[in-house]
Write an enzyme that holds these catalytic residues in place. Sequence first.
Site, PDB file in Angstrom:
ATOM      1  N   THR A   9     -13.590 -11.595  11.458  1.00 36.74           N
ATOM      2  CA  THR A   9     -12.812 -10.599  10.262  1.00 36.74           C
ATOM      3  C   THR A   9     -14.126  -8.995  10.603  1.00 36.74           C
ATOM      4  OG1 THR A   9     -12.687 -12.199   8.651  1.00 36.74           O
ATOM      5  CG2 THR A   9     -12.729  -9.527   7.560  1.00 36.74           C
ATOM      6  N   GLY A  54     -20.554 -14.662   8.110  1.00 40.35           N
ATOM      7  CA  GLY A  54     -21.764 -15.086   7.271  1.00 40.35           C
ATOM      8  C   GLY A  54     -22.856 -15.278   8.191  1.00 40.35           C
ATOM      9  N   GLU A 113     -10.947 -17.998   5.529  1.00 41.86           N
ATOM     10  CA  GLU A 113     -10.982 -19.511   6.561  1.00 41.86           C
ATOM     11  C   GLU A 113      -8.837 -18.799   5.675  1.00 41.86           C
ATOM     12  OE1 GLU A 113     -13.878 -20.144   8.221  1.00 41.86           O
ATOM     13  OE2 GLU A 113     -11.204 -20.136   9.030  1.00 41.86           O
TER      14      GLU A 113
HETATM   15  C1  LIG Z   1     -17.332 -25.771   3.872  1.00 45.24           C
HETATM   16  C2  LIG Z   1     -17.489 -24.238   3.405  1.00 45.24           C
HETATM   17  C3  LIG Z   1     -17.254 -22.817   4.384  1.00 45.24           C
HETATM   18  C4  LIG Z   1     -18.005 -21.205   3.518  1.00 45.24           C
HETATM   19  C5  LIG Z   1     -17.866 -20.853   5.113  1.00 45.24           C
HETATM   20  C6  LIG Z   1     -16.428 -19.752   4.992  1.00 45.24           C
HETATM   21  C7  LIG Z   1     -16.495 -19.378   6.772  1.00 45.24           C
HETATM   22  C8  LIG Z   1     -15.358 -18.319   6.548  1.00 45.24           C
HETATM   23  C9  LIG Z   1     -14.780 -17.641   7.671  1.00 45.24           C
HETATM   24  C10 LIG Z   1     -13.520 -16.957   7.949  1.00 45.24           C
HETATM   25  O1  LIG Z   1     -12.740 -16.576   6.835  1.00 45.24           O
HETATM   26  S1  LIG Z   1     -13.356 -16.895   9.168  1.00 45.24           S
HETATM   27  C11 LIG Z   1     -12.142 -15.614   9.417  1.00 45.24           C
HETATM   28  C12 LIG Z   1     -10.819 -16.494   8.551  1.00 45.24           C
HETATM   29  N1  LIG Z   1      -9.635 -15.378   9.310  1.00 45.24           N
HETATM   30  C13 LIG Z   1      -8.498 -15.881   8.914  1.00 45.24           C
HETATM   31  O2  LIG Z   1      -7.896 -17.463   8.439  1.00 45.24           O
HETATM   32  C14 LIG Z   1      -7.164 -14.354   9.142  1.00 45.24           C
HETATM   33  C15 LIG Z   1      -5.587 -15.520   8.498  1.00 45.24           C
HETATM   34  N2  LIG Z   1      -4.836 -14.892   9.359  1.00 45.24           N
HETATM   35  C16 LIG Z   1      -4.603 -15.883  10.703  1.00 45.24           C
HETATM   36  O3  LIG Z   1      -4.627 -16.409  11.216  1.00 45.24           O
HETATM   37  C17 LIG Z   1      -3.180 -15.313  11.432  1.00 45.24           C
HETATM   38  O4  LIG Z   1      -3.081 -13.573  11.480  1.00 45.24           O
HETATM   39  C18 LIG Z   1      -2.071 -15.349  10.951  1.00 45.24           C
HETATM   40  C19 LIG Z   1      -1.356 -14.813   9.154  1.00 45.24           C
HETATM   41  C20 LIG Z   1      -1.422 -16.664  10.944  1.00 45.24           C
HETATM   42  C21 LIG Z   1      -1.124 -14.883  11.126  1.00 45.24           C
HETATM   43  O5  LIG Z   1      -0.992 -14.996  13.295  1.00 45.24           O
HETATM   44  P1  LIG Z   1      -0.395 -13.676  14.181  1.00 45.24           P
HETATM   45  O6  LIG Z   1      -0.269 -12.676  13.964  1.00 45.24           O
HETATM   46  O7  LIG Z   1      -0.794 -14.144  15.631  1.00 45.24           O
HETATM   47  O8  LIG Z   1       0.582 -14.832  14.563  1.00 45.24           O
HETATM   48  P2  LIG Z   1       2.714 -14.441  13.613  1.00 45.24           P
HETATM   49  O9  LIG Z   1       2.542 -13.713  15.121  1.00 45.24           O
HETATM   50  O10 LIG Z   1       2.635 -14.555  12.717  1.00 45.24           O
HETATM   51  O11 LIG Z   1       2.806 -16.141  14.232  1.00 45.24           O
HETATM   52  C22 LIG Z   1       2.448 -16.967  14.102  1.00 45.24           C
HETATM   53  C23 LIG Z   1       2.843 -18.036  14.879  1.00 45.24           C
HETATM   54  O12 LIG Z   1       1.753 -18.616  14.805  1.00 45.24           O
HETATM   55  C24 LIG Z   1       1.534 -19.985  14.589  1.00 45.24           C
HETATM   56  N3  LIG Z   1       0.006 -20.334  14.486  1.00 45.24           N
HETATM   57  C25 LIG Z   1      -0.526 -19.242  13.113  1.00 45.24           C
HETATM   58  N4  LIG Z   1      -1.942 -19.625  13.121  1.00 45.24           N
HETATM   59  C26 LIG Z   1      -2.383 -20.921  13.762  1.00 45.24           C
HETATM   60  C27 LIG Z   1      -2.967 -21.640  13.991  1.00 45.24           C
HETATM   61  N5  LIG Z   1      -4.440 -21.283  13.507  1.00 45.24           N
HETATM   62  N6  LIG Z   1      -3.371 -22.323  14.562  1.00 45.24           N
HETATM   63  C28 LIG Z   1      -1.932 -23.005  15.245  1.00 45.24           C
HETATM   64  N7  LIG Z   1      -1.014 -22.154  14.775  1.00 45.24           N
HETATM   65  C29 LIG Z   1      -0.940 -21.125  14.505  1.00 45.24           C
HETATM   66  C30 LIG Z   1       2.644 -20.059  13.404  1.00 45.24           C
HETATM   67  O13 LIG Z   1       2.664 -21.757  13.415  1.00 45.24           O
HETATM   68  C31 LIG Z   1       3.506 -19.835  13.576  1.00 45.24           C
HETATM   69  O14 LIG Z   1       4.067 -20.037  14.985  1.00 45.24           O
HETATM   70  P3  LIG Z   1       5.621 -19.899  14.991  1.00 45.24           P
HETATM   71  O15 LIG Z   1       6.348 -19.651  14.113  1.00 45.24           O
HETATM   72  O16 LIG Z   1       5.265 -19.024  16.126  1.00 45.24           O
HETATM   73  O17 LIG Z   1       6.191 -20.927  15.777  1.00 45.24           O
HETATM   74  C1  LIG Z   2     -17.523 -15.433   1.161  1.00 47.71           C
HETATM   75  C2  LIG Z   2     -16.068 -14.915   2.500  1.00 47.71           C
HETATM   76  C3  LIG Z   2     -17.173 -15.289   3.893  1.00 47.71           C
HETATM   77  C4  LIG Z   2     -16.591 -15.016   5.253  1.00 47.71           C
HETATM   78  N1  LIG Z   2     -16.994 -15.122   5.787  1.00 47.71           N
HETATM   79  C5  LIG Z   2     -16.433 -14.892   7.005  1.00 47.71           C
HETATM   80  C6  LIG Z   2     -16.866 -15.560   8.020  1.00 47.71           C
HETATM   81  O1  LIG Z   2     -18.059 -15.705   8.454  1.00 47.71           O
HETATM   82  N2  LIG Z   2     -16.511 -14.729   9.317  1.00 47.71           N
HETATM   83  C7  LIG Z   2     -15.222 -14.154   8.739  1.00 47.71           C
HETATM   84  O2  LIG Z   2     -15.109 -13.647  10.315  1.00 47.71           O
HETATM   85  N3  LIG Z   2     -14.424 -13.395   8.277  1.00 47.71           N
HETATM   86  C8  LIG Z   2     -15.137 -14.273   6.864  1.00 47.71           C
HETATM   87  N4  LIG Z   2     -14.908 -13.581   5.789  1.00 47.71           N
HETATM   88  C9  LIG Z   2     -13.271 -13.239   6.047  1.00 47.71           C
HETATM   89  C10 LIG Z   2     -12.616 -13.318   5.658  1.00 47.71           C
HETATM   90  O3  LIG Z   2     -12.000 -14.063   6.115  1.00 47.71           O
HETATM   91  C11 LIG Z   2     -11.138 -12.741   5.186  1.00 47.71           C
HETATM   92  O4  LIG Z   2     -11.675 -11.618   4.013  1.00 47.71           O
HETATM   93  C12 LIG Z   2      -9.738 -12.633   4.801  1.00 47.71           C
HETATM   94  O5  LIG Z   2      -9.342 -13.568   5.785  1.00 47.71           O
HETATM   95  C13 LIG Z   2      -8.627 -12.297   3.934  1.00 47.71           C
HETATM   96  O6  LIG Z   2      -8.805 -10.728   4.739  1.00 47.71           O
HETATM   97  P1  LIG Z   2      -8.613  -9.533   3.984  1.00 47.71           P
HETATM   98  O7  LIG Z   2     -10.807  -9.269   3.889  1.00 47.71           O
HETATM   99  O8  LIG Z   2      -8.091  -8.926   5.500  1.00 47.71           O
HETATM  100  O9  LIG Z   2      -7.753  -9.535   3.295  1.00 47.71           O
HETATM  101  P2  LIG Z   2      -6.478  -8.952   2.983  1.00 47.71           P
HETATM  102  O10 LIG Z   2      -5.302  -9.244   4.114  1.00 47.71           O
HETATM  103  O11 LIG Z   2      -6.876  -7.205   2.899  1.00 47.71           O
HETATM  104  O12 LIG Z   2      -6.437  -9.365   1.260  1.00 47.71           O
HETATM  105  C14 LIG Z   2      -5.791  -7.876   0.612  1.00 47.71           C
HETATM  106  C15 LIG Z   2      -4.102  -8.031   0.037  1.00 47.71           C
HETATM  107  O13 LIG Z   2      -3.535  -8.325   0.747  1.00 47.71           O
HETATM  108  C16 LIG Z   2      -2.223  -8.964   0.926  1.00 47.71           C
HETATM  109  N5  LIG Z   2      -1.465  -9.445   2.581  1.00 47.71           N
HETATM  110  C17 LIG Z   2      -2.140  -9.449   3.551  1.00 47.71           C
HETATM  111  N6  LIG Z   2      -1.488  -9.737   3.863  1.00 47.71           N
HETATM  112  C18 LIG Z   2      -0.091 -10.144   3.558  1.00 47.71           C
HETATM  113  C19 LIG Z   2       1.139 -10.353   4.451  1.00 47.71           C
HETATM  114  N7  LIG Z   2       1.373 -10.737   5.514  1.00 47.71           N
HETATM  115  N8  LIG Z   2       2.150 -11.048   3.321  1.00 47.71           N
HETATM  116  C20 LIG Z   2       1.669 -10.500   2.461  1.00 47.71           C
HETATM  117  N9  LIG Z   2       0.420 -10.721   1.829  1.00 47.71           N
HETATM  118  C21 LIG Z   2      -0.791 -10.021   1.979  1.00 47.71           C
HETATM  119  C22 LIG Z   2      -3.285 -10.641   0.205  1.00 47.71           C
HETATM  120  O14 LIG Z   2      -2.190 -11.599   0.124  1.00 47.71           O
HETATM  121  C23 LIG Z   2      -4.172  -9.916  -0.606  1.00 47.71           C
HETATM  122  O15 LIG Z   2      -3.864 -10.401  -2.083  1.00 47.71           O
HETATM  123  C24 LIG Z   2     -15.103 -14.051   4.207  1.00 47.71           C
HETATM  124  C25 LIG Z   2     -14.571 -13.711   3.597  1.00 47.71           C
HETATM  125  C26 LIG Z   2     -15.748 -14.205   2.338  1.00 47.71           C
HETATM  126  C27 LIG Z   2     -14.714 -13.187   0.848  1.00 47.71           C
END
Ligand SMILES: CCCCCCC/C=C/C(=O)SCCNC(=O)CCNC(=O)[C@H](O)C(C)(C)COP(=O)(O)OP(=O)(O)OC[C@H]1O[C@@H](n2cnc3c(N)ncnc32)[C@H](O)[C@@H]1OP(=O)(O)O
Ligand SMILES: Cc1cc2nc3c(=O)[nH]c(=O)nc-3n(C[C@H](O)[C@H](O)[C@H](O)COP(=O)(O)OP(=O)(O)OC[C@H]3O[C@@H](n4cnc5c(N)ncnc54)[C@H](O)[C@@H]3O)c2cc1C
Length: 649
Positions: free
Chosen positions: A141, A180, A425
């Site tokens: 992110t 994190g 996530e």
């Molecule tokens: C236990 C406590 C833990 C605490 C720790 C917390 C730590 C936190 C860490 C984080 O937050 S890490 C960062 C997390 N970030 C996200 O999750 C980002 C979310 N966004 C996405 O995953 C992608 O942007 C999206 C929304 C899936 C879109 O991706 P993209 O634009 O590249 O794909 P599209 O062109 O829309 O196509 C989607 C296509 O791809 C397939 N797909 C998407 N994701 C996955 C996946 N993870 N694995 C497998 N396949 C995936 C999806 O099924 C679509 O397939 P088709 O429909 O095209 O066949």
């Molecule tokens: C406690 C915490 C720990 C984290 N740890 C990590 C980490 O270890 N590593 C890491 O890489 N990231 C980490 N993150 C980041 C986290 O993965 C992102 O904040 C999360 O993926 C959401 O993305 P964003 O912040 O860009 O939200 P945005 O996407 O900007 O969301 C804002 C609003 O926009 C809307 N929106 C966005 N896209 C769409 C769409 N396509 N359609 C409809 N609505 C949409 C959402 O629904 C939401 O209401 C952490 C976040 C938190 C809060």
Amino acid sequence: MANVNPDLRKERENGTFSVEKLTNLLDGGKHVTDRRRHVERLALNEFSKGEDYNFMSRKERYISALHKTERALRCCKEYGLTKPDEVYWLWQLAFPHEASPIQLHGDMFLPTLTRQGTEEQVNKYLPLAEKYQIIGTYAQTEMGHGTFIRGLETTATYDPQTEEFILHSPTLTSLKWWPGGLGKTSNYAIVMALLYTNGKNYGMHPFMVQLRSHETHEPLPGITIGDIGPKFGFDTIDNGFVQFDHFRIPREDMLMKYSQVLKDGTYVKSTKLKKSSYGVMVLVRSMLIYYLAIQGLAPACTIAIRYSAVRRQSEQTKSQLEPQILDYQTQQYKLFPILASAYAVLFTGVKMKEIYYEVDNEIQQGHTERLPELHALSSGLKALTSSMASWCIERCRLACGGHGYSAASGFPKIYVAVTAACTYEGENTVMLLQCARYLIKTYQGASNGKKLSGSVSYLSDKVNSRSTITSEFSLKSLVDAFKHRAFRFQACGSDPEDSWNRNSVVLTKAAEAHCYYYMVSVFESVVEAVEDDAVKRVVGQLCQLFALFAIHENAGDFVQDGFISNDQMELVKWKELSLLSDIRRNAVLLVDAFDFHDEFIGSILGRFDGNVYANLFEWAKSSPLNKPEVQESYIKYLQPLLNPNKSKL
Ligand SMILES: CCCCCCC/C=C/C(=O)SCCNC(=O)CCNC(=O)[C@H](O)C(C)(C)COP(=O)(O)OP(=O)(O)OC[C@H]1O[C@@H](n2cnc3c(N)ncnc32)[C@H](O)[C@@H]1OP(=O)(O)O
Ligand SMILES: Cc1cc2nc3c(=O)[nH]c(=O)nc-3n(C[C@H](O)[C@H](O)[C@H](O)COP(=O)(O)OP(=O)(O)OC[C@H]3O[C@@H](n4cnc5c(N)ncnc54)[C@H](O)[C@@H]3O)c2cc1C
């Protein structure tokens, strides 16, 4: 246990089933319960004493967490705890509703290394990481993008002259932001960056990047790094930022299991695995569901139900003792569906972990057919259960009146830890839309005669047009109701291409309907498999309540097409309320079955012995604000107003 509150003792003498047998069921067997309790005893020896978290500053909480991290690592080594479950049991008592500063090391850094690295890269880095000479995080992110991965801006440009990648943050919004442990703790990160080679952008790829010196822990030249500041919660972990200024890493540090850059800069894609670099997010989403039950829903309803058994308030019958608030039907309506949800999410979380490891195993063998379904199901369930958990914890707090608002309740710490899962996530709305995208495509396939399996098999089944619900409320008839609703929602889905946004509210509901059907199905299969009749009966009641509460709350979805008739809906409402009084007798025993230690729950209201008031008073008196009796600041700022002639200190 001596000195148990008499009301709570009476509750425990009045149950209809064996708590121990239910605990064994929740653990997955008596042997697991025994082993868990053994590990928890070891953990309590090490971590049960210490400063009250509630009276610490953010910086003190982080420092304390670093110290506990070192002790937890030493304990695991000393006691030979290596199995993931055993490590988890110790860490959850070391860090009750807290994230360790090295949480991402185990949760995302190591899994990404082992799943995206070549054999050579794993052999090089894994031994160091397992000895914590490398402490890593997962940096994806950025300040400007979290959801839209393809919009991330950090670049990794290959230089064939030096056979290096140049990592750079081209804009302010490209700063990695949120990972994190990135701010002060980690010395490495797996950085997701846009790969450029021979002038072409090949999209997001993972890179192993050293951030800080092994000797001094100072940031390396070209790296600006730090903590992003206080957050809603997660005080104990340093979510951080990093800015790269043309920072060079060796070519060999691009994780190259699924694609490579050769020495001359040629890009090679060696896998048909779609979105191979997105894999670790599926892992964490799949694991999260169980976590939300055990760290959120279950402790919250344990607190609220135990407190409701000892809290007496108001007057139901003239000149009678004030009743236990758990005897109010409204209190039962607040809490028992949450209790049922805690069980539903726990069972679903166990099932989701099983499915993840099955599919992950298949992928390691090169079979990726089930990955799209796993991605969709884990995304949808992560969204539904994290929203459910957040809503339920707040409802539990509200059910405890004023003391529910005190930090002594334990609710603030549990809530801020769990509600973050609605965002990290994968933000929940986006995750529901991902799930819906898969469902709509699958439904269209089924409409063209494709036979489906797994969690979407119902889309190619024949569904009943009328509910079979009777006053018996068989679990099968309830599952069938959710199957019908899910089917109907998929059928009204849109073509993802041309009207996606205009239909996206409906699509999120279609995803939720699918996940609810899945959860009720899993719950029903667990109940059917229970051998002990008394346990089967009480868990069966929870399954009925989980389903009926959702049907009543979403009545329109079920009556709109006449699937459930008005008469049947009246039956649903009647049965929902009668289940509240059925469950009342066992409510305390049903939360006791989670087998939580007081040290884990961290709540004076939810103590196992129910002795709330005396401990609440002692806790309040221990607040630092009560020492000294008269605060210097009072004398300095307010006393002159009251006694203008009295000299300042
Ligand atoms: C236990 C406590 C833990 C605490 C720790 C917390 C730590 C936190 C860490 C984080 O937050 S890490 C960062 C997390 N970030 C996200 O999750 C980002 C979310 N966004 C996405 O995953 C992608 O942007 C999206 C929304 C899936 C879109 O991706 P993209 O634009 O590249 O794909 P599209 O062109 O829309 O196509 C989607 C296509 O791809 C397939 N797909 C998407 N994701 C996955 C996946 N993870 N694995 C497998 N396949 C995936 C999806 O099924 C679509 O397939 P088709 O429909 O095209 O066949
Ligand atoms: C406690 C915490 C720990 C984290 N740890 C990590 C980490 O270890 N590593 C890491 O890489 N990231 C980490 N993150 C980041 C986290 O993965 C992102 O904040 C999360 O993926 C959401 O993305 P964003 O912040 O860009 O939200 P945005 O996407 O900007 O969301 C804002 C609003 O926009 C809307 N929106 C966005 N896209 C769409 C769409 N396509 N359609 C409809 N609505 C949409 C959402 O629904 C939401 O209401 C952490 C976040 C938190 C809060």
